[in-house]
Design a protein around this motif. Structure first.
Motif, PDB file in Angstrom:
ATOM      1  N   ARG A  51      10.411 -23.155  63.752  1.00  9.67           N
ATOM      2  CA  ARG A  51      11.212 -23.990  62.839  1.00  9.67           C
ATOM      3  C   ARG A  51      10.298 -25.000  62.167  1.00  9.67           C
ATOM      4  O   ARG A  51       9.535 -25.700  62.852  1.00  9.67           O
ATOM      5  CB  ARG A  51      12.309 -24.741  63.609  1.00  9.67           C
ATOM      6  N   VAL A  52      10.378 -25.055  60.839  1.00 11.49           N
ATOM      7  CA  VAL A  52       9.546 -25.994  60.088  1.00 11.49           C
ATOM      8  C   VAL A  52      10.468 -26.941  59.329  1.00 11.49           C
ATOM      9  O   VAL A  52      11.326 -26.498  58.557  1.00 11.49           O
ATOM     10  CB  VAL A  52       8.626 -25.247  59.100  1.00 11.49           C
ATOM     11  N   LEU A  53      10.306 -28.227  59.583  1.00 14.53           N
ATOM     12  CA  LEU A  53      11.096 -29.246  58.892  1.00 14.53           C
ATOM     13  C   LEU A  53      10.196 -29.954  57.886  1.00 14.53           C
ATOM     14  O   LEU A  53       9.269 -30.674  58.262  1.00 14.53           O
ATOM     15  CB  LEU A  53      11.638 -30.261  59.921  1.00 14.53           C
ATOM     16  N   PHE A  54      10.451 -29.718  56.600  1.00 12.68           N
ATOM     17  CA  PHE A  54       9.680 -30.394  55.556  1.00 12.68           C
ATOM     18  C   PHE A  54      10.306 -31.755  55.266  1.00 12.68           C
ATOM     19  O   PHE A  54      11.528 -31.865  55.099  1.00 12.68           O
ATOM     20  CB  PHE A  54       9.703 -29.581  54.257  1.00 12.68           C
ATOM     21  N   ILE A  55       9.453 -32.775  55.180  1.00 17.50           N
ATOM     22  CA  ILE A  55       9.917 -34.091  54.728  1.00 17.50           C
ATOM     23  C   ILE A  55       9.505 -34.161  53.266  1.00 17.50           C
ATOM     24  O   ILE A  55       8.326 -34.336  52.957  1.00 17.50           O
ATOM     25  CB  ILE A  55       9.247 -35.243  55.517  1.00 17.50           C
ATOM     26  N   THR A  56      10.459 -33.975  52.374  1.00 22.45           N
ATOM     27  CA  THR A  56      10.129 -33.843  50.953  1.00 22.45           C
ATOM     28  C   THR A  56      10.443 -35.139  50.198  1.00 22.45           C
ATOM     29  O   THR A  56      10.930 -36.115  50.772  1.00 22.45           O
ATOM     30  CB  THR A  56      10.877 -32.665  50.298  1.00 22.45           C
ATOM     31  N   GLY A  57      10.156 -35.097  48.915  1.00 16.71           N
ATOM     32  CA  GLY A  57      10.421 -36.253  48.068  1.00 16.71           C
ATOM     33  C   GLY A  57      10.619 -35.777  46.643  1.00 16.71           C
ATOM     34  O   GLY A  57      10.759 -34.570  46.411  1.00 16.71           O
ATOM     35  N   PRO A  58      10.555 -36.691  45.668  1.00 19.31           N
ATOM     36  CA  PRO A  58      10.785 -36.305  44.277  1.00 19.31           C
ATOM     37  C   PRO A  58       9.785 -35.251  43.807  1.00 19.31           C
ATOM     38  O   PRO A  58       8.609 -35.317  44.156  1.00 19.31           O
ATOM     39  CB  PRO A  58      10.571 -37.609  43.498  1.00 19.31           C
ATOM     40  N   GLY A  59      10.270 -34.264  43.046  1.00 15.44           N
ATOM     41  CA  GLY A  59       9.383 -33.282  42.424  1.00 15.44           C
ATOM     42  C   GLY A  59       8.836 -32.231  43.370  1.00 15.44           C
ATOM     43  O   GLY A  59       7.837 -31.587  43.064  1.00 15.44           O
ATOM     44  N   LYS A  60       9.477 -32.028  44.515  1.00 11.09           N
ATOM     45  CA  LYS A  60       8.905 -31.101  45.505  1.00 11.09           C
ATOM     46  C   LYS A  60       9.716 -29.818  45.685  1.00 11.09           C
ATOM     47  O   LYS A  60       9.491 -29.075  46.646  1.00 11.09           O
ATOM     48  CB  LYS A  60       8.778 -31.821  46.860  1.00 11.09           C
ATOM     49  N   THR A  61      10.667 -29.567  44.772  1.00 16.34           N
ATOM     50  CA  THR A  61      11.541 -28.402  44.993  1.00 16.34           C
ATOM     51  C   THR A  61      10.790 -27.066  44.943  1.00 16.34           C
ATOM     52  O   THR A  61      11.261 -26.073  45.488  1.00 16.34           O
ATOM     53  CB  THR A  61      12.700 -28.348  43.975  1.00 16.34           C
ATOM     54  N   ALA A  62       9.606 -27.038  44.295  1.00 19.92           N
ATOM     55  CA  ALA A  62       8.846 -25.783  44.251  1.00 19.92           C
ATOM     56  C   ALA A  62       8.515 -25.297  45.668  1.00 19.92           C
ATOM     57  O   ALA A  62       8.410 -24.093  45.899  1.00 19.92           O
ATOM     58  CB  ALA A  62       7.555 -25.977  43.450  1.00 19.92           C
ATOM     59  N   ILE A  63       8.394 -26.225  46.596  1.00 18.41           N
ATOM     60  CA  ILE A  63       8.084 -25.834  47.987  1.00 18.41           C
ATOM     61  C   ILE A  63       9.266 -25.068  48.574  1.00 18.41           C
ATOM     62  O   ILE A  63       9.098 -23.998  49.164  1.00 18.41           O
ATOM     63  CB  ILE A  63       7.749 -27.079  48.841  1.00 18.41           C
ATOM     64  N   GLU A  64      10.478 -25.597  48.357  1.00 16.93           N
ATOM     65  CA  GLU A  64      11.672 -24.909  48.862  1.00 16.93           C
ATOM     66  C   GLU A  64      11.795 -23.530  48.233  1.00 16.93           C
ATOM     67  O   GLU A  64      12.054 -22.538  48.913  1.00 16.93           O
ATOM     68  CB  GLU A  64      12.920 -25.748  48.570  1.00 16.93           C
ATOM     69  N   ASN A  65      11.568 -23.448  46.922  1.00 12.42           N
ATOM     70  CA  ASN A  65      11.675 -22.155  46.232  1.00 12.42           C
ATOM     71  C   ASN A  65      10.661 -21.159  46.789  1.00 12.42           C
ATOM     72  O   ASN A  65      10.963 -19.978  46.929  1.00 12.42           O
ATOM     73  CB  ASN A  65      11.429 -22.321  44.729  1.00 12.42           C
ATOM     74  N   HIS A  66       9.472 -21.652  47.103  1.00 11.63           N
ATOM     75  CA  HIS A  66       8.415 -20.755  47.560  1.00 11.63           C
ATOM     76  C   HIS A  66       8.798 -20.046  48.857  1.00 11.63           C
ATOM     77  O   HIS A  66       8.444 -18.882  49.058  1.00 11.63           O
ATOM     78  CB  HIS A  66       7.108 -21.533  47.756  1.00 11.63           C
ATOM     79  N   PHE A  67       9.519 -20.722  49.735  1.00 12.95           N
ATOM     80  CA  PHE A  67       9.847 -20.112  51.030  1.00 12.95           C
ATOM     81  C   PHE A  67      11.197 -19.407  51.028  1.00 12.95           C
ATOM     82  O   PHE A  67      11.591 -18.841  52.039  1.00 12.95           O
ATOM     83  CB  PHE A  67       9.763 -21.157  52.153  1.00 12.95           C
ATOM     84  N   ASP A  68      11.904 -19.412  49.906  1.00  9.75           N
ATOM     85  CA  ASP A  68      13.147 -18.644  49.815  1.00  9.75           C
ATOM     86  C   ASP A  68      12.851 -17.157  49.749  1.00  9.75           C
ATOM     87  O   ASP A  68      11.775 -16.760  49.300  1.00  9.75           O
ATOM     88  CB  ASP A  68      13.897 -19.030  48.535  1.00  9.75           C
TER      89      ASP A  68
END
Ligand code: G1P
Length: 294
Positions: A51-68
């Motif tokens: 399980r990987v929990l990312f602590i994200t912030g503004p402008g970081k949605t590309a990370i979520e898209n990458h792992f979809d």
């Protein structure tokens, strides 16, 4: 119970890499064929993290898209006879569950880790900084060793350490070993970004940590430190001062840290990974050699 949760802070703005990072996360920058954060997740998965929990912030949605899992892209590759490219998306099927939460204010790395508390609860967990790759092509197993030592020595925290040049200590958390520093040793203190004169050693914290949930107690009490930020290093130092066991594990056997946080080390990491590419490395090496002759 073994640790299977890793917190990956990716909320930092990457100001040292402007303009590259104006509209894309530094964790998505390519190093050879993959974005930085993919190496980080692959390394963690190899070390038993599920399980990987990312602590994200503004402008970081590309990370979520990458792992979809991108069903449309998979269908397109099949329809257009590009099945061989499906292998490049195999990481999407890694046996990892992704979780995301936001750091709503940029108050430092310690604060970013504290944002994980509602999800982590009372479990022990790994912290892996999302802008650092450990080992060429992320082949490092140091996190596995750190987890083993954490359990075996009943520590409250374990940090990965790497030797740096004395002039470089100002950029890192620096360890004060208790006794002689072997491959694994107890820490007497940890100091964030000391001057070379203040530095108790040249062993620098190298972007990987293991913690018991006790760290949250200290993070809540950590005042702003270097750069007016809530520093993870300061919370670990308080943990040690209260008599808790904190270990350092050296990166062994050529497992260097590749820092993608500034241009100097980013360029060097890209070159090293690209040269080591099995398909394109040899030709690139030849080309670089030609360029260097000019
Ligand atoms: C952070 C930590 C520091 C550590 C470094 C590399 O610093 O605060 O202790 O040595 O990462 O892992 P930053 O690079 O965010 O300034």
């Amino acid at each position: 119970m073994s640790i299977d949760l890793a917190v990956v802070p990716v909320a930092g703005r990457g100001t040292r890499l402007l303009p590259l990072t104006k509209s894309q996360p530094k964790e998505m920058l390519p190093v050879g064929r993959k974005p930085v954060v993919q190496y980080v997740v692959e390394e963690l998965a190899r070390c038993g993290i599920g399980r990987v929990l990312f602590i994200t912030g503004p402008g970081k949605t590309a990370i979520e898209n990458h792992f979809d899992i991108d069903a449309e892209l998979i269908a397109l590759l099949r329809e257009t006879g590009k099945e061989e490219l499906l292998a490049e998306l195999a990481f999407e099927r890694e046996d990892v569950q992704y979780l995301y939460t936001r750091q709503r204010r940029q108050l430092g790395l310690g604060h970013a880790v504290l944002c994980a508390e509602p999800v982590v609860g009372s479990q022990s967990f790994v912290v892996a900084l999302g802008d650092s790759i450990i080992g060429l092509h992320a082949q490092s197993r140091v996190v596995r060793t750190m987890i083993e030592q954490f359990h075996w020595q009943q520590a409250e925290a374990v940090v990965a350490l790497e030797e740096v040049a004395p002039a470089e200590v100002v950029h890192y958390g620096i360890a004060k070993p208790r006794g002689k520093p072997d491959d694994v040793f107890e820490l007497d203190d940890l100091i964030e970004k000391p001057s070379p004169a203040e530095a108790p050693s040249n062993l620098a914290v190298a972007a990987r940590y293991v913690f018991s949930a006790r760290i949250f107690h200290y993070l809540r009490r950590t005042p702003p430190g270097v750069g007016e930020e809530i520093q993870l290093t300061d919370a670990i130092s308080m943990l040690i001062r209260d008599g808790h066991k904190v270990l350092g594990v050296r990166l062994g056997g050529g497992q260097r840290r590749f820092d993608i946080g500034n241009f100097e080390s980013y360029f060097s990491a890209f070159a090293e990974f690209a040269i080591a590419d099995p398909d394109y490395g040899p030709a690139l090496k030849q080309r670089l050699w030609e360029l260097l002759q000019r």
